[in-house]
Design an enzyme around this catalytic site. Structure first.
Site, short mmCIF file in Angstrom:
data_model
loop_
_atom_site.label_atom_id
_atom_site.label_comp_id
_atom_site.label_asym_id
_atom_site.label_seq_id
_atom_site.Cartn_x
_atom_site.Cartn_y
_atom_site.Cartn_z
N GLU A 198 0.48 2.45 -0.52
CA GLU A 198 1.59 2.09 -1.40
C GLU A 198 1.91 3.20 -2.39
O GLU A 198 3.08 3.58 -2.57
CB GLU A 198 1.30 0.80 -2.16
CG GLU A 198 2.41 0.43 -3.13
CD GLU A 198 2.25 -0.93 -3.77
OE1 GLU A 198 3.24 -1.68 -3.83
OE2 GLU A 198 1.13 -1.25 -4.22
N GLU A 199 0.89 3.73 -3.03
CA GLU A 199 1.12 4.76 -4.04
C GLU A 199 1.76 6.01 -3.44
O GLU A 199 2.66 6.61 -4.04
CB GLU A 199 -0.20 5.12 -4.73
CG GLU A 199 -0.75 4.02 -5.62
CD GLU A 199 -1.61 3.01 -4.90
OE1 GLU A 199 -2.18 2.11 -5.55
OE2 GLU A 199 -1.73 3.12 -3.66
N GLY B 204 -8.26 -1.95 3.72
CA GLY B 204 -9.11 -0.97 3.06
C GLY B 204 -10.01 -1.64 2.05
O GLY B 204 -10.92 -2.40 2.38
N ASP C 103 5.24 -2.05 3.04
CA ASP C 103 4.47 -1.48 1.95
C ASP C 103 3.26 -2.37 1.74
O ASP C 103 3.40 -3.55 1.44
CB ASP C 103 5.34 -1.42 0.68
CG ASP C 103 4.54 -1.26 -0.60
OD1 ASP C 103 3.44 -0.68 -0.55
OD2 ASP C 103 5.04 -1.70 -1.67
#
Length: 599
Positions: free
Chosen positions: A388-389, A509, A370
């Protein structure tokens, strides 16, 4: 009819669609002694590169610089070592777990021994109300009280009484949730705070789905709320900084916790240090931020929030229909002793590199990474909708970790074992879409947990990309990955070989990590931890070629973890620090090829 109506909360439009004998140390030593070569590493010859034994590899690009490939040869689906060569835990017999039971470092929320096929009983049998800085502050605690003023009279009631009296009601409209929550909510709670939820139910669901949610599913979620003191009878320890501890819940207990989060019943969890150090403490767990419309400057995420809510609906629908009886474990790991990276003589582990697929679908039997925020879950209950979300709404039992996990320190990780997946999806970020319910067929281990293990490790957020090559930050990222990948010294870690790590462009990112560097750092951490690695480039075929060519070259040179660490450090000192023009600067991989080939 109701069951079929709720079988899929999806978009109503149905859009679901050198010398071969030279060692790396010799090459590095020669390179360090030759100032001319250091000044212009691209002048180093690449002639004589040899491939390692091809028995483990498929043919990936042999070209050092991907630009020269010309795009004429299609990239294979994978490179490096075949997936079948990696160590993976796919069936229960692959794990040698200790007997299930409580221990000093393991809080077991259910009674043992477990009886197969029967609903799990809580442990202890009676509710134990604890209110301190070491345990979760539950909404069912008698310490939470409120004074009511009625016709000039004052009445003191517990907050739990207000919750019980208000969440169980005859819901006629989705807006009926507003007075229910407002009756016990700390502060003001009105219809403006559920505009996103209302939009989802009224505009994003079919009329049949909308009716089912309001008339059937919402009352069921409310019933899970009321179960809390009879379900979670044992005080839940906070997984605080510096702790090595595991909490194991039944899936039903987790459902009750998440139902309370849905109805926004939890008080804030207090951290002793949170007031002194902003950014520490605990993530919020209540769903109020998810229910509201996005802030004006994040308006594009309005649909994303609706899609996340559909995933949550799929979760509660499945709990209602099938009542899973497995377990889920949440482990906080903190270590202080790390490898001496520069001196390591460890050879590289096996690596499988692919641009196809993703971690959650293709990482079966692996430790799945994650790409976490230090506040676990990141923006899952807000507008966040990246790796992750998305994982947290596909496997909503992950969200429960936010209730008791304090902000992660650089030497800490969280490992969650057994979180079931309940939704499919497509897209990413603004294009994320709930694609309907997912049936999780991953087998269960001998503890009754799905054999899905997810490790949350938070990358460092860099202001400038060059910063990540400084030795301080190389060590930070290596140590962070290592704490997540290493074998735990606790009562819940199985014996036997460790499964491969399935990862990808961790922290690459918004955190500005460089994928080619992060590949090497994670490979080094896997090697020191004794794990193989599966690396997913998420559709980037060129990146797969570059990573695979470098990996095969390093293996062919018998490169050690220490060799790679020293050369990356040298790249910072001799290239980055001596060249302010990024466009004219030699790339990391060009520099490494020059080093490993020797002058």
């Amino acid at each position: 009819m109701e069951a079929s109506a709720a079988s899929s909360f999806v978009d109503r439009s149905d859009d679901t669609d050198d010398d071969a004998g030279a060692t790396v140390g010799d090459a590095l030593k020669m390179f360090e002694e030759d100032d001319a070569i250091r000044g212009d590493p691209l002048k180093a010859s690449r002639d004589g590169d040899e491939m390692t034994d091809a028995s483990l590899f498929v043919s990936s690009s042999m070209v050092v610089d991907s630009e020269s490939a010309g795009g004429s040869v299609p990239t294979p689906d994978w490179s490096g070592v075949a997936l079948s060569q990696l160590t993976r835990c796919l069936i229960p017999s692959d794990l040698r777990l200790p007997s299930l039971g409580p221990a000093a470092d393991h809080t077991l929320m259910v009674a043992v021994p477990l009886v197969p096929g029967k609903e799990l009983a809580p442990s202890p049998s009676l509710y134990n109300d604890v209110w301190d800085f070491d345990h979760v502050r539950l909404p069912s605690s008698s310490r939470l009280r409120r004074t009511l003023h009625t016709n000039g009279d004052e009445t003191v009631v517990t907050r739990w009484e207000l919750i019980q009296n208000n969440v169980l009601r005859n819901y006629q409209s989705i807006t009926d949730i507003v007075p229910a929550i407002a009756s016990y909510y700390t502060g003001i709670f009105n219809t403006a705070m559920v505009t996103g939820l209302v939009k989802t139910v009224k505009e994003e669901l079919t009329p049949q789905q909308s009716h089912f949610f309001v008339s059937t599913l919402l009352p069921f979620i409310a019933s899970l709320v009321i179960e809390l003191p009879s379900s979670c009878t044992q005080p839940i320890p906070l997984l605080k900084s510096g702790m090595n501890h595991t909490i194991t819940f039944s899936q039903r207990q987790v459902a009750s916790l998440l139902a309370n989060a849905f109805f926004c019943t939890f008080p804030a969890q207090k951290s002793v240090d949170a007031e002194r150090e902003p950014g520490t403490g605990y993530p919020f767990i209540n769903f109020d931020w998810l229910f509201c419309s996005p802030r004006a400057w994040r308006e594009k995420r309005s649909q994303c929030k609706s899609e996340k809510l559909k995933c949550i609906m799929n979760y509660f629908c499945r709990i209602r229909d099938s009542n899973p009886i497995g377990l889920v474990s949440y482990t906080r790991r903190s270590i202080i002793l790390f490898p001496e990276w520069a001196d390591s003589q460890t050879l590289l582990s096996k690596a499988h590199i692919t641009h196809k697929g993703n971690i959650e679908d293709d990482g079966a039997g692996c430790l799945q990474v994650d790409f976490a925020n230090k506040m676990i879950g990141g923006g899952v209950l807000q507008e966040g909708c990246v790796q992750e979300e998305i994982r947290f709404v596909l496997n909503p039992e992950l969200i429960a970790s936010r209730l008791f996990t304090e902000c992660l320190l650089p030497n800490e990780a969280v490992i969650i074992t057994g979180a079931e997946r309940f939704s499919d999806y497509s897209g990413y970020g603004d294009t994320f879409t709930c694609a309907g319910p997912h049936v999780d067929n991953v087998p269960r281990d001998t503890w009754g947990r799905r054999m899905t293990q997810i490790v949350a490790i938070d990358a460092y957020k860099f202001g400038k990309t060059e910063t990540q090559y400084q030795q301080e930050f190389l060590l930070r990222e290596l140590n962070k990955a290592y704490v997540g990948f290493c074998r735990g010294a606790d009562h819940v870690t199985p014996d036997g070989p460790l499964s491969a790590v399935c990862t990808g462009n961790w922290g690459c990112g918004a955190f500005r990590g460089e994928p080619r560097l992060k590949f090497l750092l994670q490979l080094m951490a896997c090697s020191e931890a004794g794990r193989d690695m599966m690396y997913v480039t998420f559709g980037d075929a060129r990146l797969q070629e570059e990573l695979a060519a470098m990996y095969e070259h390093l293996v062919g040179m018998n490169a050690t973890v220490g060799d790679i660490f020293r050369i990356i450090s040298l790249y910072h000192d001799d290239v980055i620090m001596k060249s302010s023009n990024r466009k004219k600067r030699s790339s990391l991989y060009s520099f490494m090829y020059a080093c490993f080939n020797g002058p």
